[in-house]
Design an enzyme around this catalytic site. Structure first.
Site, short mmCIF file in Angstrom:
data_model
loop_
_atom_site.label_atom_id
_atom_site.label_comp_id
_atom_site.label_asym_id
_atom_site.label_seq_id
_atom_site.Cartn_x
_atom_site.Cartn_y
_atom_site.Cartn_z
N GLY A 1 31.90 -29.15 -43.96
CA GLY A 1 32.86 -29.35 -42.71
C GLY A 1 32.06 -30.06 -41.75
O GLY A 1 31.90 -29.91 -40.67
N ALA A 2 31.12 -31.21 -42.34
CA ALA A 2 29.94 -31.79 -41.59
C ALA A 2 30.28 -33.19 -40.69
O ALA A 2 29.50 -33.85 -40.27
CB ALA A 2 28.70 -31.79 -42.41
N GLY B 1 33.30 -32.30 -35.17
CA GLY B 1 33.00 -30.99 -34.36
C GLY B 1 31.92 -30.19 -34.50
O GLY B 1 30.56 -31.03 -34.45
N LEU B 2 31.85 -29.23 -34.92
CA LEU B 2 30.71 -28.21 -34.80
C LEU B 2 29.74 -28.56 -35.88
O LEU B 2 28.46 -28.74 -35.74
CB LEU B 2 31.02 -26.81 -34.86
N GLY B 3 30.30 -28.78 -37.18
CA GLY B 3 29.61 -29.12 -38.26
C GLY B 3 28.69 -30.39 -38.24
O GLY B 3 27.60 -30.68 -38.50
N SER C 1 35.27 -16.20 -36.67
CA SER C 1 36.05 -16.23 -35.47
C SER C 1 36.32 -14.96 -34.89
O SER C 1 36.24 -13.94 -35.58
CB SER C 1 37.36 -16.85 -35.83
N TYR D 1 45.59 -17.28 -40.11
CA TYR D 1 44.16 -17.53 -39.98
C TYR D 1 43.15 -16.36 -39.61
O TYR D 1 42.19 -16.28 -40.08
CB TYR D 1 44.21 -18.43 -38.54
#
Length: 276
Positions: A11-12, A15-17, A145, A168
């Site tokens: 997930g790069a 966002g965070l990635g 999370s 989730y």
């Protein structure tokens, strides 16, 4: 001369990635970028190369809703590099849009959030474990999370009373739980396995599209995740769960030996892996 660390981030491209990939590349790490859209992967790789004056990072396109593609990513990683110092399981989907609030299934027929947030990272970790162990000391970092809900072993596919946020939260606790179990099965001198809640409602696409506002900054989540990836003080520290940078306890189910063993064995069967 010590070679640069090689770090795979799922997930790069967002966002965070994406922020983590930029920071690590800027510090001299060799980053491997995973995403599900080749165009976005290419743009991210080119931006990292230009921003930090480094070689263009390798890209790995795969849709993590399909376990065959997860295995293919692991195979390509093994073909790309002879060492892997850190695996960051960051890719995931939230409790609502853009992935819907109604029950959906993966390519393998599993509830979508459980498949992406738990099973994909679980399988990728197992597939890459030999490479990580041969690169010791290595790390697995699970971006989880604080939203956690016990897994219902009588309804693992969440076919009764489904709601996206509940799914989730179940998937994230499953991610943490099998991370704790993996940590217990692998010597900490070889590979450490830790999970964290990086921050609350960072201004990522997933959060803004579903919730409509943010609480914590992306920088706060980046700092917490970067710490687990790089901090020398965490060498040999394994089987922990962190809320941002503070060690804490996950939902009690994660520490129940019987629940942990059952989730481990059932997850192995779902992904078709013999285990370790």
């Amino acid at each position: 001369m010590t070679p640069p660390r090689t770090i795979l981030i799922t997930g790069a491209t967002d966002g965070l990635g994406r922020a983590l990939a930029h920071r690590l590349a800027g510090e001299g790490a060799t980053v491997l970028l995973h995403g599900r859209d080749q165009g976005r992967l290419d743009r991210t790789a080119e931006e990292i190369s230009a921003a930090h004056d480094v070689d263009r990072p390798a890209t790995l396109r795969a849709d993590l809703t399909d376990l065959a593609q997860v295995r293919a990513v692991a195979e390509r990683v093994r073909a790309t590099t002879d060492r892997l110092d850190v695996l960051v399981n960051n890719a995931g989907i939230g409790g609502g849009e853009p992935d819907g609030r109604t029950r959906r299934t993966s390519a393998d027929g599993y509830e979508l959030r459980f498949a992406v947030n738990h099973l994909a990272g679980f399988l990728l970790s197992l597939e890459l474990l030999p490479l990580l162990r041969s690169s010791a000391p290595a790390r697995i970092v699970n971006v989880a999370s604080a939203g956690q809900e016990p897994v219902d072993f009588d309804d693992l596919g969440f076919e009764r009373g489904y709601n996206g946020m509940g799914a989730y939260c179940r998937s994230k606790l499953a991610q943490i739980t099998t991370g704790l179990e993996l940590a217990a099965r692998v010597p900490a001198a070889e590979v450490t396995v830790n999970s964290l809640h990086p921050a609350t409602y960072m201004p990522t696409k997933m959060v803004l599209q579903e919730v409509g506002y943010s609480i914590d900054s992306l920088e706060e989540g980046l700092a917490a995740t970067h710490r687990l990836v790089t901090d020398p003080a965490l060498a040999g520290i394994t089987g922990r769960y962190y809320d941002r940078t503070h060690e804490t306890r996950a939902n009690p189910q994660a520490y129940d030996p019987r629940a942990r063993a059952e989730l481990w064995e059932r997850s192995l069967k779902l992904v078709g892996h013999p285990g370790i």
